[in-house]
Each structure stands twice: as structure tokens, then as C-alpha cells.
Write an enzyme that holds these catalytic residues in place. Structure first.
Site, PDB file in Angstrom:
ATOM      1  CB  SER A 143      -0.882   0.005   1.256  1.00 36.65           C
ATOM      2  OG  SER A 143      -1.553   1.244   1.426  1.00 36.65           O
ATOM      3  CE1 TYR A 156      -4.549  -2.139   4.831  1.00 38.57           C
ATOM      4  CE2 TYR A 156      -3.571   0.021   4.395  1.00 38.57           C
ATOM      5  CZ  TYR A 156      -4.124  -1.167   3.935  1.00 38.57           C
ATOM      6  OH  TYR A 156      -4.256  -1.376   2.579  1.00 38.57           O
TER       7      TYR A 156
END
Length: 261
Positions: A143, A156
Site C-alpha cells: 500500500s 494497517y
């Protein structure tokens, strides 16, 4: 392997980015192993639709990747079905938006287990066979949050940074074995996961969902456009080609310019 067909496993592939990658590989002639934790009957139509895109075999393998035994065993099951595994795409991931002091430890553990630990377990199971044949591709879907941080996403961000580090370390270990290992780092992609994040961010910031999209989600992306899942799939397909054999250990951004700032 049938008639030179390569076999690919894409985790978390019944929706979003993973589904687009599975579709692209099926269209490219791969045998494709799809994965999720959903019951077989619940994904039968999705799997059939992917299979219709190509001539290779498409099979569904149910596994909860939060469980280390299931994550490792998934690779063995795919190899037992297809005879080999040439391409591994670690895509499965989950998200929770909350201030760190309000994040339940159980959510931290599950996010880490699915987004990072499962990649370790599948790589550990898949790499020996790839190295023995002298060819393999491992692609970890990280990401932009593997390169940058945002508030309220401690688990995350931490796990995606970990995925990038894992990618680099394994790439160095596999560099002389014909196996490349790369991370794709998307910005905001319009998927069911992002739709859930919009709802969570609206709650955290006290904004409407429309304002979250404009002022929170797309604010970091200079293009002010969501990345499309098909763009990620095309990049994954390129990384599996021979022209990409010298690309390894890379964290490749596809984020509308987010990390250029």
C-alpha cells in the site's frame, strides 16, 4: 502443469484488487487458485466467471489466512491440485480505522496476521519449489501506507511497512534463484475495503461520506482519482513477464502521485 501452463495463487481474490488480478491471470492462460474465507457455495458464481475468461483451470481454496496453519497449508493444497506454483500474489488484507488507544488488541492481531503473517507463511511454503525450478514470481500487495503513514491506521500502516520489508529481504535471498519478489503499493483503489474505510472515516472525522472521499481519501492523491483495480492487475501481469526479470526487491507505487510529495 498442463502444456506449459503456469499456476498462480492469488489470496483474498473473490473481490476488489485480488479478483481483478485473478481475472487478468485467467485471461492470460494461467491456472488460477482463488482464495477467501467464504464458503464454496457463496463464491461459486464468482469463480465460474473468472474461469470463463480463459482456458486454464480455476479452483477455489477456502482458508482463513489469520490462521498460520491454514495459510501455510493453502500453498500445499494448490500445489497438490496444479502440480506446482509459479506465481504467488499475497493480496489478502483487512482494515480498521481507530485512534491507537481505542484499537482493540484483537483487531491489531487479526490485521497483522492477515496482512503480514500470512505473506510470510505462504512465501515460506512456495519459495522452495520456485527456486528448485529456477523461476518464480512473488508479488505482495502492500500500500502507499507501506511507504507513508496516516493517523488512525496504526495496525494497517505497521503491517504494510512490514510487508515492504519482508519483500526486500526475501528478494535478496532469492536473487540468484530465478525468483523475483516485489511489492505493489497502491494508493486509494475503489474496492469494497475502501468503501468500508469511507464509512469508518466518516464516523471518526464526523463528516459526510462525500466529504470523506473529497477531503480525506483523495486529498493525498494529486490526480484526485481512485486507482482502478484493473491497473493493479496489469502491473502484476507485467511483473510476471520475462521483461520484468530484473525488477526485484522493489516497492512499486501506483498511487496517483501520493508518494511523490
Amino acid at each position: 502443469m498442463q502444456n506449459g501452463t503456469r499456476a498462480a495463487l492469488v489470496t483474498g481474490s473473490t473481490s476488489g484488487i485480488g479478483l481483478s488480478i485473478a481475472q487478468r491471470f485467467a485471461a492470460g492462460g494461467y491456472d488460477v487458485a482463488m482464495n477467501s474465507f467464504e464458503a464454496d457455495a457463496d463464491v461459486a458464481e464468482i469463480v465460474a466467471a473468472v474461469a470463463a475468461r480463459g482456458n486454464g483451470r480455476v479452483r477455489y481454496f477456502r482458508a482463513d489466512l489469520a490462521d498460520a496453519v491454514q495459510a501455510h497449508g493453502l500453498v500445499g493444497a494448490v500445489i497438490a491440485e496444479f502440480g506446482r506454483l509459479d506465481v504467488l500474489v499475497n493480496n489478502a488484507g483487512v482494515q480498521k480505522v481507530a485512534p491507537v488507544e481505542e484499537l482493540p488488541p484483537a483487531d491489531w492481531d487479526r490485521i497483522r496476521a492477515i496482512s503480514l503473517d500470512s505473506a510470510f507463511h505462504t512465501i515460506r511454503a512456495a519459495l522452495p519449489g520456485m527456486a528448485a525450478r529456477g523461476w518464480g514470481r512473488i508479488i505482495n500487495i502492500a500500500s502507499a501506507h507501506g511507504l507513508r503513514a496516516s493517523p488512525f491506521k496504526s495496525a494497517y500502516v505497521a503491517t504494510k511497512h512490514g510487508v515492504v520489508g519482508l519483500t526486500k529481504a526475501v528478494a535478496l535471498e532469492a536473487a540468484e534463484k530465478g525468483v523475483t519478489v516485489n511489492a505493489i503499493c497502491p494508493g486509494y483503489v475503489w474496492t469494497p475495503l475502501v468503501a468500508e474505510q469511507v464509512r469508518d472515516q466518516a464516523r471518526v472525522h464526523g463528516l459526510s461520506e462525500d466529504r470523506v472521499v473529497r477531503e480525506v481519501m483523495l486529498a493525498p492523491q494529486p490526480t484526485r482519482q481512485f486507482v482502478q483495480p484493473e491497473e493493479i492487475a496489469e502491473l502484476a501481469a507485467y511483473l510476471c513477464g520475462d521483461a520484468a526479470r530484473s525488477i526485484t526487491g522493489s516497492a512499486i507505487s501506483i498511487d496517483g502521485g501520493w508518494t511523490a510529495k
